[in-house]
Scaffold this motif. Sequence first.
Motif, PDB file in Angstrom:
ATOM      1  N   MET A 173       7.739   3.044  -1.968  1.00  0.00           N
ATOM      2  CA  MET A 173       8.195   3.277  -1.353  1.00  0.00           C
ATOM      3  C   MET A 173       8.704   5.059  -1.360  1.00  0.00           C
ATOM      4  N   PRO A 174       8.083   6.283  -1.274  1.00  0.00           N
ATOM      5  CA  PRO A 174       8.313   7.520  -1.304  1.00  0.00           C
ATOM      6  C   PRO A 174       9.593   7.439  -0.396  1.00  0.00           C
ATOM      7  N   ASN A 175      10.131   8.675  -0.993  1.00  0.00           N
ATOM      8  CA  ASN A 175      11.636   9.459  -1.016  1.00  0.00           C
ATOM      9  C   ASN A 175      11.034  10.489  -0.295  1.00  0.00           C
ATOM     10  N   ASP A 176      12.165   9.963   0.680  1.00  0.00           N
ATOM     11  CA  ASP A 176      11.877  11.132   2.334  1.00  0.00           C
ATOM     12  C   ASP A 176      13.237  11.434   2.386  1.00  0.00           C
ATOM     13  N   SER A 177      13.709  12.707   1.837  1.00  0.00           N
ATOM     14  CA  SER A 177      15.120  13.373   1.801  1.00  0.00           C
ATOM     15  C   SER A 177      15.291  13.431   3.346  1.00  0.00           C
ATOM     16  N   SER A 178      14.671  13.079   4.967  1.00  0.00           N
ATOM     17  CA  SER A 178      15.079  13.038   5.710  1.00  0.00           C
ATOM     18  C   SER A 178      16.098  11.411   6.042  1.00  0.00           C
ATOM     19  N   GLU A 179      15.675  10.533   4.985  1.00  0.00           N
ATOM     20  CA  GLU A 179      16.450   9.160   5.580  1.00  0.00           C
ATOM     21  C   GLU A 179      17.358   9.706   4.180  1.00  0.00           C
ATOM     22  N   ARG A 180      18.882   8.935   4.890  1.00  0.00           N
ATOM     23  CA  ARG A 180      20.150   9.279   4.259  1.00  0.00           C
ATOM     24  C   ARG A 180      20.016   7.746   3.791  1.00  0.00           C
ATOM     25  N   ARG A 181      20.349   7.687   2.349  1.00  0.00           N
ATOM     26  CA  ARG A 181      20.683   5.680   1.884  1.00  0.00           C
ATOM     27  C   ARG A 181      21.947   5.086   2.591  1.00  0.00           C
ATOM     28  N   ARG A 182      21.775   3.864   2.626  1.00  0.00           N
ATOM     29  CA  ARG A 182      22.178   2.725   3.114  1.00  0.00           C
ATOM     30  C   ARG A 182      22.488   2.357   2.081  1.00  0.00           C
ATOM     31  N   ARG A 183      24.191   1.371   2.283  1.00  0.00           N
ATOM     32  CA  ARG A 183      25.017   0.968   2.084  1.00  0.00           C
ATOM     33  C   ARG A 183      24.958  -0.670   2.066  1.00  0.00           C
ATOM     34  N   VAL A 184      24.819  -1.176   1.452  1.00  0.00           N
ATOM     35  CA  VAL A 184      24.220  -3.199   1.016  1.00  0.00           C
ATOM     36  C   VAL A 184      25.672  -3.316   0.422  1.00  0.00           C
ATOM     37  N   THR A 185      26.418  -4.148   1.097  1.00  0.00           N
ATOM     38  CA  THR A 185      27.401  -5.391   0.453  1.00  0.00           C
ATOM     39  C   THR A 185      26.808  -6.357   0.107  1.00  0.00           C
ATOM     40  N   ALA A 186      26.677  -7.056  -1.529  1.00  0.00           N
ATOM     41  CA  ALA A 186      27.001  -8.818  -0.840  1.00  0.00           C
ATOM     42  C   ALA A 186      27.838  -9.628  -1.369  1.00  0.00           C
ATOM     43  N   GLN A 187      28.015 -10.355  -0.809  1.00  0.00           N
ATOM     44  CA  GLN A 187      29.118 -10.734  -0.690  1.00  0.00           C
ATOM     45  C   GLN A 187      29.001 -12.329  -1.957  1.00  0.00           C
ATOM     46  N   ARG A 188      29.585 -12.683  -2.392  1.00  0.00           N
ATOM     47  CA  ARG A 188      29.216 -14.238  -3.288  1.00  0.00           C
ATOM     48  C   ARG A 188      28.771 -15.245  -2.341  1.00  0.00           C
ATOM     49  N   THR A 189      29.387 -15.600  -1.366  1.00  0.00           N
ATOM     50  CA  THR A 189      29.585 -16.386  -0.212  1.00  0.00           C
ATOM     51  C   THR A 189      29.410 -16.239   0.769  1.00  0.00           C
ATOM     52  N   GLY A 190      28.784 -15.654   1.248  1.00  0.00           N
ATOM     53  CA  GLY A 190      28.402 -15.070   2.813  1.00  0.00           C
ATOM     54  C   GLY A 190      27.338 -14.168   2.450  1.00  0.00           C
ATOM     55  N   PRO A 191      27.309 -13.064   4.037  1.00  0.00           N
ATOM     56  CA  PRO A 191      26.073 -12.427   4.436  1.00  0.00           C
ATOM     57  C   PRO A 191      25.842 -11.284   3.513  1.00  0.00           C
ATOM     58  N   LEU A 192      24.818 -10.391   3.688  1.00  0.00           N
ATOM     59  CA  LEU A 192      24.965  -9.329   3.225  1.00  0.00           C
ATOM     60  C   LEU A 192      25.233  -8.259   4.277  1.00  0.00           C
ATOM     61  N   LEU A 193      26.289  -7.683   3.817  1.00  0.00           N
ATOM     62  CA  LEU A 193      26.311  -7.001   4.530  1.00  0.00           C
ATOM     63  C   LEU A 193      26.013  -5.080   4.885  1.00  0.00           C
ATOM     64  N   MET A 194      24.892  -4.356   6.359  1.00  0.00           N
ATOM     65  CA  MET A 194      24.707  -3.252   5.936  1.00  0.00           C
ATOM     66  C   MET A 194      24.635  -2.416   6.635  1.00  0.00           C
ATOM     67  N   GLU A 195      24.871  -0.993   6.217  1.00  0.00           N
ATOM     68  CA  GLU A 195      25.636   0.107   7.154  1.00  0.00           C
ATOM     69  C   GLU A 195      24.315   0.117   8.056  1.00  0.00           C
TER      70      GLU A 195
END
Length: 83
Positions: A1-23
């Motif tokens: 995947m090319p590194n496109d500087s126009s896209e900002r990084r998204r935060r993903v939070t993994a929970q041990r017993t739940g869903p992935l929370l994604m911005e």
Amino acid sequence: MPNDSSERRRRVTAQRTGPLLMEGPVEVTLDDGTVVSSDRFCVALCTCRRSRTYPWCDTSHRKSAGPSQTDTPGPAAASELNP
């Protein structure tokens, strides 16, 4: 995947017993090629595949958890996280 500087990084939070929370906003490509999207500021992505609204989490994983398993609260209620 090319590194496109126009896209900002998204935060993903993994929970041990739940869903992935994604911005958001997010676009998810399912295994059958279907693309679903959400414009919400944060989405809960199901990791257990029990959700009736897959790929969005509807907290179905809580119903099948044993008495020793508990979910840690996320930054918002699941109803606020789903599109």
